[in-house]
Write a protein that holds these residues in place. Structure first.
Motif, PDB file in Angstrom:
ATOM      1  N   ASP A 145      40.264  62.336  90.205  1.00  0.00           N
ATOM      2  CA  ASP A 145      40.213  62.660  91.739  1.00  0.00           C
ATOM      3  C   ASP A 145      41.219  61.804  92.753  1.00  0.00           C
ATOM      4  N   LEU A 146      41.276  60.628  92.412  1.00  0.00           N
ATOM      5  CA  LEU A 146      41.954  59.557  93.307  1.00  0.00           C
ATOM      6  C   LEU A 146      43.355  59.942  93.038  1.00  0.00           C
ATOM      7  N   THR A 147      43.913  59.743  91.713  1.00  0.00           N
ATOM      8  CA  THR A 147      45.400  59.662  91.563  1.00  0.00           C
ATOM      9  C   THR A 147      46.089  60.911  91.243  1.00  0.00           C
ATOM     10  N   GLY A 148      45.096  61.960  90.985  1.00  0.00           N
ATOM     11  CA  GLY A 148      45.906  63.396  90.318  1.00  0.00           C
ATOM     12  C   GLY A 148      46.364  63.216  89.067  1.00  0.00           C
ATOM     13  N   LEU A 149      46.392  62.148  88.253  1.00  0.00           N
ATOM     14  CA  LEU A 149      46.795  61.987  87.085  1.00  0.00           C
ATOM     15  C   LEU A 149      45.757  62.519  86.092  1.00  0.00           C
ATOM     16  N   TRP A 150      46.147  62.696  84.671  1.00  0.00           N
ATOM     17  CA  TRP A 150      45.148  63.390  83.824  1.00  0.00           C
ATOM     18  C   TRP A 150      44.012  62.289  83.655  1.00  0.00           C
ATOM     19  N   THR A 151      42.851  62.598  83.181  1.00  0.00           N
ATOM     20  CA  THR A 151      41.733  61.768  82.770  1.00  0.00           C
ATOM     21  C   THR A 151      41.918  61.077  81.293  1.00  0.00           C
ATOM     22  N   HIS A 152      41.156  60.127  81.013  1.00  0.00           N
ATOM     23  CA  HIS A 152      41.373  59.522  79.782  1.00  0.00           C
ATOM     24  C   HIS A 152      41.059  60.230  78.773  1.00  0.00           C
ATOM     25  N   GLY A 153      40.075  61.300  78.961  1.00  0.00           N
ATOM     26  CA  GLY A 153      39.988  62.064  77.617  1.00  0.00           C
ATOM     27  C   GLY A 153      40.940  63.166  77.499  1.00  0.00           C
ATOM     28  N   HIS A 154      41.555  63.792  78.418  1.00  0.00           N
ATOM     29  CA  HIS A 154      42.615  64.605  78.367  1.00  0.00           C
ATOM     30  C   HIS A 154      44.161  64.046  77.900  1.00  0.00           C
ATOM     31  N   PHE A 155      44.193  62.853  78.392  1.00  0.00           N
ATOM     32  CA  PHE A 155      45.169  62.051  78.228  1.00  0.00           C
ATOM     33  C   PHE A 155      45.158  61.911  76.412  1.00  0.00           C
ATOM     34  N   ARG A 156      44.017  61.759  75.858  1.00  0.00           N
ATOM     35  CA  ARG A 156      44.066  61.644  74.624  1.00  0.00           C
ATOM     36  C   ARG A 156      44.179  63.007  73.713  1.00  0.00           C
ATOM     37  N   THR A 157      43.826  63.959  74.128  1.00  0.00           N
ATOM     38  CA  THR A 157      43.865  65.240  73.751  1.00  0.00           C
ATOM     39  C   THR A 157      45.558  65.675  74.016  1.00  0.00           C
ATOM     40  N   LEU A 158      46.268  65.199  74.806  1.00  0.00           N
ATOM     41  CA  LEU A 158      47.641  65.567  75.106  1.00  0.00           C
ATOM     42  C   LEU A 158      48.532  64.713  74.049  1.00  0.00           C
ATOM     43  N   LEU A 159      48.209  63.611  73.943  1.00  0.00           N
ATOM     44  CA  LEU A 159      48.658  62.815  73.109  1.00  0.00           C
ATOM     45  C   LEU A 159      48.680  63.237  71.478  1.00  0.00           C
ATOM     46  N   GLU A 160      47.526  63.599  71.251  1.00  0.00           N
ATOM     47  CA  GLU A 160      47.431  64.231  69.716  1.00  0.00           C
ATOM     48  C   GLU A 160      48.164  65.592  69.710  1.00  0.00           C
ATOM     49  N   GLU A 161      48.341  66.347  70.707  1.00  0.00           N
ATOM     50  CA  GLU A 161      49.051  67.463  70.646  1.00  0.00           C
ATOM     51  C   GLU A 161      50.468  67.198  70.498  1.00  0.00           C
ATOM     52  N   THR A 162      50.894  66.200  71.329  1.00  0.00           N
ATOM     53  CA  THR A 162      52.149  65.943  71.330  1.00  0.00           C
ATOM     54  C   THR A 162      52.813  65.311  69.737  1.00  0.00           C
ATOM     55  N   MET A 163      51.917  64.660  69.289  1.00  0.00           N
ATOM     56  CA  MET A 163      52.407  64.006  68.029  1.00  0.00           C
ATOM     57  C   MET A 163      52.279  65.235  66.971  1.00  0.00           C
ATOM     58  N   ALA A 164      51.182  66.086  67.106  1.00  0.00           N
ATOM     59  CA  ALA A 164      51.165  67.208  66.087  1.00  0.00           C
ATOM     60  C   ALA A 164      52.227  68.309  66.141  1.00  0.00           C
ATOM     61  N   THR A 165      53.051  68.305  67.176  1.00  0.00           N
ATOM     62  CA  THR A 165      54.052  69.308  67.561  1.00  0.00           C
ATOM     63  C   THR A 165      55.462  68.547  67.629  1.00  0.00           C
ATOM     64  N   ARG A 166      55.594  67.434  67.686  1.00  0.00           N
ATOM     65  CA  ARG A 166      56.862  66.650  67.748  1.00  0.00           C
ATOM     66  C   ARG A 166      57.555  66.830  66.496  1.00  0.00           C
ATOM     67  N   THR A 167      58.944  66.873  66.309  1.00  0.00           N
ATOM     68  CA  THR A 167      59.714  66.911  65.332  1.00  0.00           C
ATOM     69  C   THR A 167      60.612  65.613  65.510  1.00  0.00           C
ATOM     70  N   ASP A 168      61.878  65.892  65.690  1.00  0.00           N
ATOM     71  CA  ASP A 168      62.884  64.564  65.685  1.00  0.00           C
ATOM     72  C   ASP A 168      62.690  63.968  66.928  1.00  0.00           C
ATOM     73  N   GLU A 169      61.741  63.370  67.157  1.00  0.00           N
ATOM     74  CA  GLU A 169      61.802  62.552  68.533  1.00  0.00           C
ATOM     75  C   GLU A 169      60.985  61.240  68.469  1.00  0.00           C
ATOM     76  N   ASN A 170      61.609  60.541  69.231  1.00  0.00           N
ATOM     77  CA  ASN A 170      61.115  58.973  69.359  1.00  0.00           C
ATOM     78  C   ASN A 170      60.143  59.197  70.705  1.00  0.00           C
ATOM     79  N   LEU A 171      58.950  58.302  70.535  1.00  0.00           N
ATOM     80  CA  LEU A 171      58.204  58.324  72.126  1.00  0.00           C
ATOM     81  C   LEU A 171      57.386  57.048  71.768  1.00  0.00           C
TER      82      LEU A 171
END
Length: 535
Positions: free
Chosen positions: A118-144
Motif C-alpha cells: 500500500d505504501l510504496t506500490g511495489l510488489w508484496t513479499h509473497g508475490h515477489f517470491r512467486t515472480l522470482l520462481e516464475e522468472t527462474m522457471a522460464t529463463r534461458t540464457d540469462e544472468n540475473l
C-alpha cells in the motif's frame, strides 16, 4: 456461441434468446469482449456489423463501448432503415460490453492491490517470491541477480521526522526502485518495514552487477524533500548473482540477505546515514554561498544554422551530501515561497553571461528563463523590475512557464503579464504536448514561443507522429506564435522538425547544457554558428 435455428415467425423469440445468452455470460471475458459483441450483434440485427475506431454518420448506427471503440451497423442502399428495436438491441449489447470491460479492469485493479504494498506500490513479499520462481522457471540464457536492500538508520528517521514523514522516505525509495535504474524486465518488492528486494535481469557479468549496485547507491542517496527537511538516506545492499536456471530461489534470496547484513554490520559509525537538514537553511545557504549555478543551452535557427538565444537552466553543486537535482531545488523553493529568490540568482548569472555574448556578437539574442506559473503575480517586485533591467541590454528576455503547471489565469496574472509585454519581456509555453493542458492554452495568451515537448518531436518517425506535429506547428503559425522544437537529439529529428515548418530548435544534438565558461569559449571559437542537419 452456436447460432440457434430460428423458426418462421419466431424473430422476437430469437432476439430474446440473444439477449438472454449475452446477459447470462456477464461479465464477458476481457480478451473476448469484442468477439462476443460482434457475434451477438450480427445475430440480432441484419446488416453489416463491425467494430471501428470512429463513429459513422446516419443512417448507420454507431454505439460507443470503450476508448475509441464503436459498434457500427450498416444497411445496404436497398435495405430497410434500422428500427427502434434494432437500436435498443445494439444499445443493450454495447452496454454489456462496456460493463464487462469495467468489471475486468476493476478485477485487475483489485488483484494488483492485493499483490502490491500500500505504501510504496511495489510488489508484496509473497508475490515477489512467486515472480522470482516464475522468472527462474522460464529463463534461458540469462544472468540475473537477487538484491536485498535495507535502509540505514531508519529508527533515527522515525524518531526525528515522525512515522508519517519517515513513511514518505520509504515511499520515495519505492519510486526510485521503480525507475529505470534497474535493467528492463527487473522487478522490486517491499519485504517489510524498511527492507526491500529486487531481481535484476539481463546482466552481462559480475562487473555489470557491480556497476548496477553503485548506481543504486547513487540513486538512493539523492536528497529528497520531506516536510520541512532535506533528507539523504543510504541503504545497505546485498546481492546474489545467478548464472544458472537451476539455482535455488530461496538460497539466492537468503544469500543476498546475509550479504546485506554483513555489509550493514561492517559500516563504521560515521558512515551511518541518514542525514537531514532544514530545507530553508539549506536553500538559503546554497543561495548565499554561491552554490546555485546556471547552465546554458543554445536555441538554434534550424534554417540558418545560427544561435538565436539561450535557455538558462538552474543547477546546484554538492553541499555536503551530494548533488541536488533541479526539480528538487525548485520544489523546495516552491514549498518555502523562495521561488523569486531562486529566479533572481538565475537572472543575475545569465544576464551577465548574455551581455558578454551580445557585446561581442553585435546583435540581439533571446534569453529563456524558467519560472513557475504561480510567480506571475502583480505583487512580484522581481517581475515588475524586469522591463527596466532589460532596457538597452540587447537581450530579449522570455519567461518560460511549463504547460504542466499553467492553470486558470487570475486578473493579477494577466495584469503582470501585460505589464511585462509592454516592457518587452515575453512569455513562453514550455513542454507543450506533454499531455497536461488543452489546446486552448495556446489562445490564453500571446506567447512569444511555444516550446514543443520532446515527446512529440521524437514521435515523428511515423506518419501519425508527423501529422500531429505538422498540425500543431501550423496551428502555432496561424496564431502568429513561434514554435521551438525541444529535445532534438539527432540530425534526423532536426531535419524533420525543419521540414514541418519549425524554425527554432534546442537539444543535445546541437549542444548539451553547459556552464558559462564553456559557452563563452564556444562563442569565442565559433561565434553564433551551429551545425544543423543536411537536407
Amino acid at each position: 456461441m452456436s447460432e440457434q435455428p430460428q423458426e418462421p415467425g419466431s424473430e422476437e423469440r430469437a432476439l430474446i434468446e440473444v439477449l438472454a445468452e449475452a446477459a447470462t455470460g456477464m461479465p464477458w471475458p476481457e480478451d473476448r469482449i469484442e468477439q462476443w459483441l460482434l457475434g451477438w450483434a450480427r445475430r440480432a440485427v441484419p446488416g453489416d456489423v463491425t467494430i471501428e475506431a470512429f463513429p459513422t454518420p446516419p443512417p448507420d448506427v454507431s454505439m460507443h463501448f470503450g476508448e475509441d471503440r464503436y459498434l457500427v451497423a450498416r444497411r445496404g442502399p436497398d435495405g430497410p432503415p434500422f428500427s427502434r428495436l434494432d437500436r435498443r438491441l445494439l444499445a443493450a449489447l454495447t452496454t454489456m460490453a462496456t460493463a464487462s470491460r469495467h468489471a475486468a479492469r476493476r478485477d485487475a485493479r483489485l488483484r494488483r492491490q492485493a499483490l502490491t504494498d500500500d505504501l510504496t506500490g511495489l510488489w508484496t513479499h509473497g508475490h515477489f517470491r512467486t515472480l522470482l520462481e516464475e522468472t527462474m522457471a522460464t529463463r534461458t540464457d540469462e544472468n540475473l541477480a537477487v538484491l536485498f536492500l535495507d535502509v540505514d538508520g531508519m529508527k533515527g528517521l522515525n524518531e526525528t521526522l515522525g512515522h508519517l514523514d519517515a513513511d514518505l522516505v520509504l515511499k520515495e525509495i519505492g519510486v526510485r526502485l521503480s525507475s529505470d535504474v534497474l535493467p528492463s524486465g527487473s522487478f522490486a518488492a517491499r519485504m517489510g518495514g524498511d527492507e526491500f528486494a529486487a531481481v535484476a535481469r539481463h546482466l552481462e557479468d559480475a562487473s555489470h552487477l557491480d556497476r548496477l549496485i553503485a548506481d543504486l547507491h547513487a540513486a538512493m542517496r539523492e536528497p529528497l524533500v520531506i516536510g520541512e527537511h532535506v533528507v539523504q538516506v543510504e541503504v545497505s545492499i546485498g546481492e546474489a548473482l545467478s548464472l544458472s536456471p537451476n539455482d535455488d530461489t530461496e538460497a539466492l534470496l537468503r544469500s543476498a540477505e546475509r550479504q546485506m547484513r554483513h555489509r550493514k554490520r561492517a559500516r563504521t559509525p560515521e558512515m551511518l546515514p541518514p542525514r537531514w537538514y532544514d530545507d530553508r537553511t539549506v536553500l538559503r545557504d546554497m543561495i548565499d554561498q554561491g552554490r546555485v549555478e546556471v547552465a546554458y543551452q543554445p536555441i538554434v535557427d534550424l534554417v540558418a544554422g545560427e544561435i538565436r538565444g539561450y535557455e538558462a537552466l538552474v543547477r546546484a553543486r554538492q553541499f555536503g551530501f551530494g548533488p541536488v537535482s533541479p526539480m528538487m531545488l525548485i520544489g523546495a523553493a516552491a514549498q518555502l515561497r523562495m521561488l523569486d529568490e531562486l529566479t533572481e540568482v538565475v537572472l543575475e548569472h545569465s544576464l551577465a553571461t548574455m551581455r558578454s555574448i551580445v557585446s561581442r556578437a553585435d546583435q540581439p539574442l533571446a534569453l529563456g528563463v524558467n519560472i513557475e506559473f504561480e510567480q506571475l503575480n502583480e505583487e512580484s517586485r522581481l517581475l515588475r523590475s524586469l522591463p527596466a533591467r532589460m532596457a538597452d541590454t540587447g537581450v530579449q528576455l522570455v519567461l518560460e512557464v511549463s504547460e504542466r503547471h499553467v492553470t486558470r489565469w487570475s486578473p493579477s496574472q494577466r495584469a503582470i503579464a501585460a505589464e511585462l509585454a509592454a516592457g518587452g519581456v515575453g512569455l513562453a509555453v514550455d513542454d507543450f504536448g506533454a499531455g497536461y493542458s488543452a489546446l486552448g492554452l495556446l489562445t490564453s495568451w500571446d506567447w512569444e514561443w511555444v516550446k514543443i515537448d520532446r515527446a512529440l518531436i521524437a514521435d515523428t518517425g511515423g506518419t501519425a507522429g508527423r501529422t500531429v506535429l505538422g498540425n500543431i506547428t501550423r496551428m502555432i503559425g496561424e496564431l502568429e506564435q513561434t514554435a521551438v522544437a525541444e529535445g532534438i537529439e539527432t540530425s534526423e529529428e532536426a531535419a524533420r522538425a525543419r521540414d514541418l515548418g519549425i524554425t527554432l530548435g534546442q537539444g543535445t544534438y546541437f549542444a548539451p547544457p553547459a556552464p558559462a565558461e564553456a559557452v563563452l569559449a564556444s562563442f569565442a571559437a565559433l561565434g553564433l554558428r551551429m551545425p544543423i542537419a543536411d537536407d
